[in-house]
Design a protein around this motif. Sequence first.
Motif, mmCIF file in Angstrom:
data_model
loop_
_atom_site.group_PDB
_atom_site.id
_atom_site.type_symbol
_atom_site.label_atom_id
_atom_site.label_comp_id
_atom_site.label_asym_id
_atom_site.label_seq_id
_atom_site.Cartn_x
_atom_site.Cartn_y
_atom_site.Cartn_z
ATOM 1 N N THR A 128 0.837 -1.197 0.000
ATOM 2 C CA THR A 128 0.000 0.000 0.000
ATOM 3 C C THR A 128 0.873 1.248 0.000
ATOM 4 N N SER A 179 -0.479 4.306 -1.780
ATOM 5 C CA SER A 179 -1.333 5.241 -2.486
ATOM 6 C C SER A 179 -2.691 5.140 -1.800
ATOM 7 N N MET A 211 -6.755 2.586 -1.398
ATOM 8 C CA MET A 211 -6.786 1.299 -2.104
ATOM 9 C C MET A 211 -6.937 0.088 -1.200
ATOM 10 N N SER A 228 -10.212 -1.857 -0.918
ATOM 11 C CA SER A 228 -10.609 -2.664 -2.079
ATOM 12 C C SER A 228 -9.914 -4.016 -2.034
ATOM 13 N N ALA A 229 -8.625 -3.981 -1.754
ATOM 14 C CA ALA A 229 -7.892 -5.237 -1.652
ATOM 15 C C ALA A 229 -8.467 -6.092 -0.529
ATOM 16 N N GLU A 252 -12.314 6.096 -4.014
ATOM 17 C CA GLU A 252 -12.278 4.632 -4.047
ATOM 18 C C GLU A 252 -12.792 4.027 -2.745
ATOM 19 N N ALA A 262 -15.631 1.115 -2.571
ATOM 20 C CA ALA A 262 -15.491 -0.114 -1.792
ATOM 21 C C ALA A 262 -16.608 -0.220 -0.758
ATOM 22 N N GLN A 267 -11.988 1.583 -10.052
ATOM 23 C CA GLN A 267 -10.788 1.627 -9.213
ATOM 24 C C GLN A 267 -10.875 0.555 -8.134
ATOM 25 N N ASN A 268 -12.037 0.482 -7.519
ATOM 26 C CA ASN A 268 -12.241 -0.560 -6.515
ATOM 27 C C ASN A 268 -12.099 -1.941 -7.140
ATOM 28 N N GLY A 296 -8.606 -3.092 -7.372
ATOM 29 C CA GLY A 296 -8.090 -3.381 -6.031
ATOM 30 C C GLY A 296 -8.631 -4.705 -5.505
ATOM 31 N N VAL A 297 -9.906 -4.968 -5.754
ATOM 32 C CA VAL A 297 -10.494 -6.237 -5.320
ATOM 33 C C VAL A 297 -9.777 -7.390 -6.023
ATOM 34 N N ALA A 313 -6.741 -7.533 -6.947
ATOM 35 C CA ALA A 313 -5.453 -7.761 -6.279
ATOM 36 C C ALA A 313 -5.637 -8.592 -5.021
ATOM 37 N N GLY A 314 -6.633 -8.245 -4.226
ATOM 38 C CA GLY A 314 -6.885 -9.008 -3.001
ATOM 39 C C GLY A 314 -7.234 -10.451 -3.303
ATOM 40 N N ASP A 366 -3.649 3.820 -11.265
ATOM 41 C CA ASP A 366 -2.832 3.807 -10.044
ATOM 42 C C ASP A 366 -3.065 2.519 -9.251
ATOM 43 N N VAL A 395 -0.002 0.143 -8.245
ATOM 44 C CA VAL A 395 0.400 -0.088 -6.851
ATOM 45 C C VAL A 395 -0.019 -1.467 -6.342
ATOM 46 N N LEU A 396 -1.218 -1.895 -6.719
ATOM 47 C CA LEU A 396 -1.733 -3.131 -6.124
ATOM 48 C C LEU A 396 -1.494 -4.353 -6.997
#
Lengths: 314, 322
Positions: free
Chosen positions: A140, A142, A145, A148-149, A180, A184, B59-60, B63-64, B66-67, B90, B94-95
């Motif tokens: 992480t 940024s 985010m 979301s991950a 974001e 999420a 964007q989400n 990121g999801v 990536a998780g 981004d 990043v992810l």
Amino acid sequence: MIKSSAGSVAVGADGSPKAGQMAATAAEIRELEERARRIRVEIIRAVNEAKAGHLGGPLSAADVLAALYFRVMRVRPDEPLWPDRDRFILSKGHSSVGLYAALALRGYFPVEEMLTFDSLGSRLQGHPDMTKLPGLDMSTGSLGMGISAGIGIALGARLTGRTGVRTFVMLGDGECQEGEVWEAAMVAPRYKLDTLIAIVDHNKLQQYGWSGEGPDGRLPPEVPGELVAKWTAFGWRVFEVDGHSMPAVVDVLERACVGDGRPTVVISNTVKGKGVSFMEGHYYWHTKPMTPDEFARAMADLGEPAPASEGGAR
Amino acid sequence: MTLPMGRAMREVFGETVSDLAANDPRIVMLDADVGSSTKADTFEHRHPERYLQMGIAEQNMLGVAAGLATTGLIPFVSTFVAFAVVRPLDQIRVLIAQPGLNVKITPGYAGLFTGVTGKTHLIVDDVSIMRAMPGMVTVCPADDVEADRVLRWCAAYQGPVYVRLVRDATQRLFDDAYRFEFGKAVVVREGRDVTLISTGTQTPRVVDAAELLAAQGIEAHVLHVPTIKPLDVPAIVAAAARTGYVVTVEEHTVIGGLGGAVAEALSEHRPTTVKRLGMQDVFGESASNAALLELYGLSAARVADQVRSLLGSRSKEAQAQI
Ligand SMILES: Cc1ncc(C[n+]2csc(CCOP(=O)(O)OP(=O)(O)O)c2C)c(N)n1
Ligand SMILES: [Mg+2]
């Protein structure tokens, strides 16, 4: 010298330190408070050594980090990729040094390594890099985010049948200005992700923010009550807690782990720079190198008189 | 004689990834509300429990993905190219790219064929952007056959991949026996007068252009480069060596995409004149596919014309030097 001992932790059969039992005893709370103090001490030491890094955000998060890593989370420091571990994502990645301190003290890596923070070749990067340091569940830095991950991990754990996995994500209150985060926040309830636990480190300051009638002429990132109202409106179960009261933090995190079909957010009311008197509540300590004198005062505030080698009096 | 039409890549996308998922429980599909367009909906029909609708929140979504990848799953991310590449750039950086996570970014609606949508949906710099990103594999299949092979390959590959897929039916270049080799370019026509290097669904039009040129006595050597990164430098050097004059053609901006990659490689390894055909630093606009190909000089006829005039001015230059 820094003690390299990770300290002993009472570990339950499932890998969690005393997980799933009744309310913490007074002795257990005192132990967690001591962990939080040590986390703060290691933050100050590492940032002082690196002459770089953030202070306000890591310090405000220390108590929650201690409660998570020394009580609530089921993890195995000697098996950092254990598939059934609970996950932690530091979405406010600039507070990495606080997470590193918690990981080191928990036994993921030697505490001495904290002094490599930010230096060439270090596993302790300015912002968390999961490809370098075992124990990091996401890279992480940024803002906006990590949550979301976290949704991805919670969904993935469900789809792979690892239903015991809980996913914790720590966000900053300033970070909640990122769009974001609300994307999420919209998606997580759709999947009834009640193993997802967001924690907003509500320290009422961001890096700079708006000017106005606040401390040092800066306004907090949100008006009071706004975070609770927003997360509630997005369909989350919302808890509020004094993020520096260890009994309350432990209690709220343990309640958050008992799902009710909704994702949970814990609004952790904290003080930026907590534990170091002259940093508390000042936006400009977000990231700022300490003078030798400030370092000594910070250590003294944390109950650690600085040894001669670190610039203090003999 | 022109190459026949093939199937639309998006149809192939929905079917192939669904087929793969039937044998691999790790595969999941993420959509941002356009599955009915990208044909990710085929996956929803076949594997509803693994179809993860993320809403209009790209964007989400990245990121999801990536998780999900950290839990051992293989996420395929689908939306329009414009909203899968630049809006969540981004998050990709990043992810996904920095941690090297096993996410497949496989959006449809690349290039000019986006169903008359205009400049917002026509993204013509996605290849430049993705190939510039450290660690991001970038693949542009030529037709439905190659799209199928690339999708199968990428599911087995460990790491982040960008696959550029097209909405509408395009011409068929390869037969069913075709085998995609990751990182390898393919000579699709032999010639000695000029080297044409192309990628994606532009390649069939370049092959047609080569036929038009042949009718006028110009024998073009045509190299198809599906994998833009990692680039098959030896094949590009060899193709350039065949004729000593290279023209790149892409349904994409000439800045930083295939043309940029080829120019970089040749200037280092075998300095050769490289002329770049494609979008000349412009955004797109609404019009039929055929009209857009004409406008930007990417139809077979227009490519042939441009190559002929390039060769003409080349020989004039050569004479002037004597
Ligand atoms: C996308 C993005 N924008 C800007 C920054 C720079 N930045 C780092 S920390 C910070 C302020 C964060 O404030 P908050 O979330 O409240 O964190 P805390 O107060 O806990 O430090 C900013 C703007 C960043 N890291 N990422
Ligand atoms: Mg803050």
